[in-house]
Design a protein around this motif. Structure first.
Motif: not given
Length: 207
Positions: A91-115
């Motif tokens: 909504q703030q104008g950032i296209a999905q192909e310009n969105i990145y994710f980074l997670g560590f450990s539990q956050g990495a599991c969640l990153t992979l599950e969501y994406t």
């Protein structure tokens, strides 16, 4: 059992001035401010940086290898928070192909599950010591086409929380959805983030 309220901290450029965004997800017992401090080691010029905070410092209560229902409603609530953050960025104008994710450990599991549940073209996905979530992986949960999104997945061998077998299983599913995977398994590495992993992350952030 708990669910999450949306609390985020931000750094980098304001979203309306940024061309790219990164969503950073902390590990169990950690904090949004802790994971966002990785920005000092990452090439994030021109990015807006967003880090949600888990209620009780944990995205879900049990191991990521537990039956999914044991981690509810926290797990679904965590995925909803991430989806809401993604929607805000769009909504703030950032296209999905310009969105990145980074997670560590539990956050990495969640990153992979969501994406992987929402496979599409993203800027890049960096999962430092993580795998897909559940006692058994259900392929029908994972739909879409990553369209060669670069994905970095790492773990130690052995790692106290994230077995190599689950990492390999996760890689197979992401490859089927056309992710461009870099997999790194480090013999004897403790449950931490190394300089080499940050360098590999920067290769994705700057490509």
């Amino acid at each position: 059992m708990y669910s999450h309220t949306k609390q985020v901290i931000e750094a980098g450029l304001p979203a309306e001035k940024a061309k790219k965004a990164i969503i950073m997800l902390h590990g169990r017992g950690a904090s949004a401010s802790g994971i966002i401090s990785l920005k000092d080691h990452l090439d994030l010029e021109g990015f807006t940086i967003v880090a949600p905070q888990a209620t009780e410092h944990s995205w879900y209560p049990y191991s990521f290898l537990a039956p999914v229902q044991n981690n509810q409603p926290a797990l679904d609530s965590a995925l909803e928070v991430i989806g809401s953050v993604v929607d805000d960025l769009k909504q703030q104008g950032i296209a999905q192909e310009n969105i990145y994710f980074l997670g560590f450990s539990q956050g990495a599991c969640l990153t992979l599950e969501y994406t992987t549940r929402n496979a599409g073209q993203y800027g890049g996905i960096i999962a430092l010591t993580g795998g897909l979530i559940g006692e058994k992986l259900v392929n029908e949960n994972y739909q879409g086409d990553f369209n060669n999104t670069p994905v970095l997945i790492t773990t130690g061998d052995p790692d106290p929380h994230v077995p190599v077998s689950r990492v390999n299983e996760s890689v197979d599913i992401l490859k089927e959805l056309k992710a461009d995977i870099t997999l790194k398994i480090y013999k004897g590495r403790p449950h931490t983030i190394t300089g080499e992993e940050l360098a590999l992350a920067n290769a994705i952030l700057t490509r």
